[in-house]
Design a protein around this motif. Structure first.
Motif, PDB file in Angstrom:
ATOM      1  N   GLU A 287      77.270   3.482  -8.113  1.00  0.00           N
ATOM      2  CA  GLU A 287      77.967   4.560  -8.817  1.00  0.00           C
ATOM      3  C   GLU A 287      79.417   4.203  -9.107  1.00  0.00           C
ATOM      4  O   GLU A 287      80.042   4.799  -9.996  1.00  0.00           O
ATOM      5  CB  GLU A 287      77.916   5.852  -8.007  1.00  0.00           C
ATOM      6  CG  GLU A 287      76.526   6.446  -7.841  1.00  0.00           C
ATOM      7  CD  GLU A 287      75.801   5.915  -6.614  1.00  0.00           C
ATOM      8  OE1 GLU A 287      74.905   6.607  -6.110  1.00  0.00           O
ATOM      9  OE2 GLU A 287      76.115   4.790  -6.162  1.00  0.00           O
TER      10      GLU A 287
ATOM     11  N   GLY B 233      78.394   3.889 -18.954  1.00  0.00           N
ATOM     12  CA  GLY B 233      77.767   4.581 -17.835  1.00  0.00           C
ATOM     13  C   GLY B 233      77.841   3.790 -16.541  1.00  0.00           C
ATOM     14  O   GLY B 233      78.427   2.712 -16.458  1.00  0.00           O
ATOM     15  N   GLU B 234      77.233   4.365 -15.503  1.00  0.00           N
ATOM     16  CA  GLU B 234      77.229   3.748 -14.183  1.00  0.00           C
ATOM     17  C   GLU B 234      76.090   2.735 -14.049  1.00  0.00           C
ATOM     18  O   GLU B 234      75.021   2.895 -14.647  1.00  0.00           O
ATOM     19  CB  GLU B 234      77.055   4.816 -13.102  1.00  0.00           C
ATOM     20  CG  GLU B 234      78.182   5.839 -13.046  1.00  0.00           C
ATOM     21  CD  GLU B 234      77.898   6.950 -12.059  1.00  0.00           C
ATOM     22  OE1 GLU B 234      76.790   6.952 -11.458  1.00  0.00           O
ATOM     23  OE2 GLU B 234      78.761   7.832 -11.889  1.00  0.00           O
TER      24      GLU B 234
ATOM     25  N   GLY C 156      81.993  13.580 -15.287  1.00  0.00           N
ATOM     26  CA  GLY C 156      81.375  13.428 -13.974  1.00  0.00           C
ATOM     27  C   GLY C 156      82.115  14.270 -12.962  1.00  0.00           C
ATOM     28  O   GLY C 156      83.231  14.747 -13.207  1.00  0.00           O
TER      29      GLY C 156
ATOM     30  N   MET D  84      68.335   2.881 -12.595  1.00  0.00           N
ATOM     31  CA  MET D  84      67.322   3.928 -12.522  1.00  0.00           C
ATOM     32  C   MET D  84      66.542   4.049 -13.832  1.00  0.00           C
ATOM     33  O   MET D  84      65.335   4.284 -13.831  1.00  0.00           O
ATOM     34  CB  MET D  84      67.986   5.263 -12.185  1.00  0.00           C
ATOM     35  CG  MET D  84      68.565   5.356 -10.785  1.00  0.00           C
ATOM     36  SD  MET D  84      67.349   5.075  -9.454  1.00  0.00           S
ATOM     37  CE  MET D  84      67.692   3.340  -9.023  1.00  0.00           C
ATOM     38  N   ALA D  85      67.229   3.891 -14.956  1.00  0.00           N
ATOM     39  CA  ALA D  85      66.561   4.008 -16.259  1.00  0.00           C
ATOM     40  C   ALA D  85      65.569   2.871 -16.477  1.00  0.00           C
ATOM     41  O   ALA D  85      64.504   3.067 -17.068  1.00  0.00           O
ATOM     42  CB  ALA D  85      67.598   4.030 -17.376  1.00  0.00           C
TER      43      ALA D  85
ATOM     44  N   CYS E 264      69.715  -3.749  -7.501  1.00  0.00           N
ATOM     45  CA  CYS E 264      69.599  -4.251  -8.879  1.00  0.00           C
ATOM     46  C   CYS E 264      68.306  -5.028  -9.075  1.00  0.00           C
ATOM     47  O   CYS E 264      67.608  -4.868 -10.089  1.00  0.00           O
ATOM     48  CB  CYS E 264      70.786  -5.140  -9.214  1.00  0.00           C
ATOM     49  SG  CYS E 264      72.339  -4.259  -9.466  1.00  0.00           S
TER      50      CYS E 264
ATOM     51  N   PHE F 100      74.331   2.463 -11.494  1.00  0.00           N
ATOM     52  CA  PHE F 100      73.256   3.220 -10.861  1.00  0.00           C
ATOM     53  C   PHE F 100      72.303   3.788 -11.914  1.00  0.00           C
ATOM     54  O   PHE F 100      71.081   3.653 -11.806  1.00  0.00           O
ATOM     55  CB  PHE F 100      73.838   4.349 -10.006  1.00  0.00           C
ATOM     56  CG  PHE F 100      72.807   5.215  -9.353  1.00  0.00           C
ATOM     57  CD1 PHE F 100      72.239   4.842  -8.140  1.00  0.00           C
ATOM     58  CD2 PHE F 100      72.389   6.401  -9.942  1.00  0.00           C
ATOM     59  CE1 PHE F 100      71.272   5.634  -7.528  1.00  0.00           C
ATOM     60  CE2 PHE F 100      71.434   7.196  -9.343  1.00  0.00           C
ATOM     61  CZ  PHE F 100      70.869   6.813  -8.134  1.00  0.00           C
ATOM     62  N   ASP F 101      72.860   4.423 -12.940  1.00  0.00           N
ATOM     63  CA  ASP F 101      72.029   5.022 -13.988  1.00  0.00           C
ATOM     64  C   ASP F 101      71.261   3.968 -14.771  1.00  0.00           C
ATOM     65  O   ASP F 101      70.111   4.185 -15.168  1.00  0.00           O
ATOM     66  CB  ASP F 101      72.889   5.860 -14.933  1.00  0.00           C
ATOM     67  CG  ASP F 101      73.474   7.087 -14.250  1.00  0.00           C
ATOM     68  OD1 ASP F 101      72.822   7.604 -13.334  1.00  0.00           O
ATOM     69  OD2 ASP F 101      74.587   7.502 -14.627  1.00  0.00           O
ATOM     70  N   ARG F 102      71.887   2.812 -15.005  1.00  0.00           N
ATOM     71  CA  ARG F 102      71.211   1.738 -15.740  1.00  0.00           C
ATOM     72  C   ARG F 102      69.995   1.234 -14.946  1.00  0.00           C
ATOM     73  O   ARG F 102      68.918   1.032 -15.510  1.00  0.00           O
ATOM     74  CB  ARG F 102      72.199   0.597 -16.003  1.00  0.00           C
ATOM     75  CG  ARG F 102      71.658  -0.590 -16.792  1.00  0.00           C
ATOM     76  CD  ARG F 102      71.445  -0.271 -18.262  1.00  0.00           C
ATOM     77  NE  ARG F 102      72.663   0.100 -18.942  1.00  0.00           N
ATOM     78  CZ  ARG F 102      73.490  -0.748 -19.565  1.00  0.00           C
ATOM     79  NH1 ARG F 102      73.207  -2.048 -19.574  1.00  0.00           N
ATOM     80  NH2 ARG F 102      74.571  -0.301 -20.184  1.00  0.00           N
TER      81      ARG F 102
ATOM     82  N   GLU G 284      76.480  -0.067 -23.790  1.00  0.00           N
ATOM     83  CA  GLU G 284      75.044   0.083 -23.582  1.00  0.00           C
ATOM     84  C   GLU G 284      74.300  -1.232 -23.779  1.00  0.00           C
ATOM     85  O   GLU G 284      73.090  -1.301 -23.547  1.00  0.00           O
ATOM     86  CB  GLU G 284      74.486   1.130 -24.556  1.00  0.00           C
ATOM     87  CG  GLU G 284      74.817   2.550 -24.167  1.00  0.00           C
ATOM     88  CD  GLU G 284      74.152   2.964 -22.861  1.00  0.00           C
ATOM     89  OE1 GLU G 284      72.936   2.737 -22.709  1.00  0.00           O
ATOM     90  OE2 GLU G 284      74.859   3.493 -21.997  1.00  0.00           O
TER      91      GLU G 284
END
Length: 478
Positions: free
Chosen positions: A297, A253-254, A172, A260-261, A366, A256-258, A304
């Motif tokens: 972030e 991971g972050e 990152g 967004m996914a 969230c 944020f990414d979770r 995961e």
């Protein structure tokens, strides 16, 4: 599970990837190597178990076949993933050309080989460069990072760092530096190394901060902390140009990414993550520390899996609270900062409650998948949205969210810090009086193995009553 039919050589045929869910892989490595090696495959990931491979021959093969240099078996992958690997899945070749030696990977598989997430394709070749990441059968099944010992990039790092760690790919990057994967020499433990330049930088276009002081602050804060939901620091290496902070590696991971996914988290998952965040921030506040830059972030996930440990990171803006409990520095990420921070009055002070506001923004994101405050909302400037505490529960995104969850969001996003709910009060809120959530979080945090003074009160001993919080302005359509 049904078995794939065996081929004439006795090995089961490769199973089609459509039968297998995408995963990340994990690996372990044992020390070893040869001083004449030209390359190395460092194992990476979450669920697989591979040894590292020192490379001194000019050709290596990997697959399920016994003749391969790297034989993939049940010791590396569980059966359903193993059956997606071809008998000879890939080949790595070091060849000499008129321009010198070069390395390439050839994909020989049925399900594909991926380099840095890009499919190579059966029969195709791709140049393999230093720090390239190799995945088998699916781009998320990461197994190796290739390290080219002929590459001179490592010369830019200080000798003290190179003596202890092998630097690898970028994980990152931010305004003041980057984070790289690294392996400790001798043990091959994996770490995340945060590299921070000592140059000055402008914070939010207003204030000049000496980066050396900021780094020293982060290091001092982290070294004093010991909580399962707070990132641990392992080593610090100082050089004239930069400081290298060696942190535990968190591979999920972050947050944020979770979010967004998934577009938005289901309520039980959001509750589990938020419960852990509150425990971490309460620990920080008990230590006299305000984080001051809480955002998705800066919340990392250990795996995961849906049920996973969360870790608060990036204490570059944290500060030990003075005896009067007040902070005066203007800092933080604009969409997450509390209204009292934005007022910018010379006499403006704020306390740990700024973290509670930021936690409210995180919980909102969230549960709903969109931010409560944003410069994209054209009806009102961002700063005015925050100063007035104006946000909207959009009907479609909030349709399945419970009223207690919404109530906790309201209480955290209260403009008046004197009326805003504290971390302690948030942990007593009815939404968090959930024994199942507390039990899962306790298991993830391993609290039974920690010292008594680091343990936090169990859910069963929390009071369920809260005084009403006033002074909040809100627009709701739910």
């Amino acid at each position: 599970m049904s078995q794939a039919p065996a081929s004439q050589d006795g090995l089961p045929n490769t199973q089609d990837i459509s039968d297998v869910e995408a995963i990340y892989s994990q690996s372990q490595e044992q020390p070893g190597g040869d001083v004449q090696k030209w390359g190395r495959l460092f194992p990476v990931g979450i669920r697989a178990k591979f040894d590292g491979l020192d490379m001194f021959k000019n050709e290596y093969t990997l697959g399920r076949g016994e003749s391969c240099d790297v034989v993939v078996g049940l010791q590396n992958l569980v059966e359903k993933y193993l059956l997606t690997i071809s008998k000879t899945h890939l080949k790595v070749v070091r060849a000499e050309a008129s321009t010198g030696w070069h390395v390439y990977l050839e994909d020989l598989s049925s399900n594909g080989t991926f380099v840095n997430g890009e499919l190579v394709g059966r029969g195709n070749k791709v140049a393999l460069k230093n720090n390239d990441e190799i995945s088998l059968s699916m781009k998320l099944l990461k197994v190796f990072v290739f390290h080219d010992y002929m590459d001179n990039d490592s010369a830019s790092y200080p000798e003290q760092l190179r003596a202890r760690y092998t630097m690898s790919r970028v994980l990152g990057a931010g305004a003041c530096g980057e984070v790289r994967l690294a392996f400790r020499k001798g043990t091959m433990e994996r770490f995340a190394i945060k590299i921070i330049s000592k140059k000055k930088f402008t914070l939010r276009g207003q204030h000049q901060i000496n980066q050396t002081d900021a780094v020293a602050n982060e290091v001092n804060v982290l070294r004093a902390l010991d909580h399962p939901c707070v990132i641990r620091i392992h080593d610090v290496i100082d050089s004239p140009a930069a400081v290298y902070i060696v942190l535990e590696l968190v591979e999920g991971g972050e947050l944020f990414d979770r979010v967004m996914a998934l577009k938005q988290l289901d309520e039980p998952t959001a509750k589990l993550y938020f419960y852990q965040m509150l425990q971490a921030v309460r620990y920080l506040h008990q230590k006299g520390i305000a984080h001051r830059d809480l955002k998705p972030e800066n919340v990392l996930l250990a795996s995961e899996e849906q049920e996973t440990l969360v870790k608060i990171t990036d204490f570059g803006l944290a500060k030990i609270v003075e005896e009067d409990g007040l902070l005066k520095t203007l800092c933080g990420t604009p969409t997450y900062v509390a209204p009292e921070v934005l007022r910018r009055r010379p006499d403006a002070n704020y306390t740990h409650s700024v973290d509670c506001w930021s936690l409210g923004v995180i919980l909102f994101i969230c549960l709903a998948g969109y931010p409560p405050f944003s410069p994209e909302y054209k009806d009102m400037p961002l700063q005015e949205q925050i100063l007035r505490g104006r946000f909207t529960f959009q009907r479609r995104q909030w349709r399945g969210v419970s009223e207690p969850a919404k109530d906790l969001v309201r209480r955290l996003l209260t403009v008046d810090p004197a009326q805003r709910i504290s971390v302690e009060q948030a942990l007593q809120h009815p939404w968090l009086q959930d024994k199942k959530t507390a039990a899962v979080a306790d298991r993830l945090m391993g609290r039974g193995k920690r010292r008594a003074e680091d343990c936090l009160a169990p859910a069963g001993r929390r009071r369920r009553t809260l005084a009403d919080v006033n002074g909040h302005q809100e627009t709701a359509t739910s």
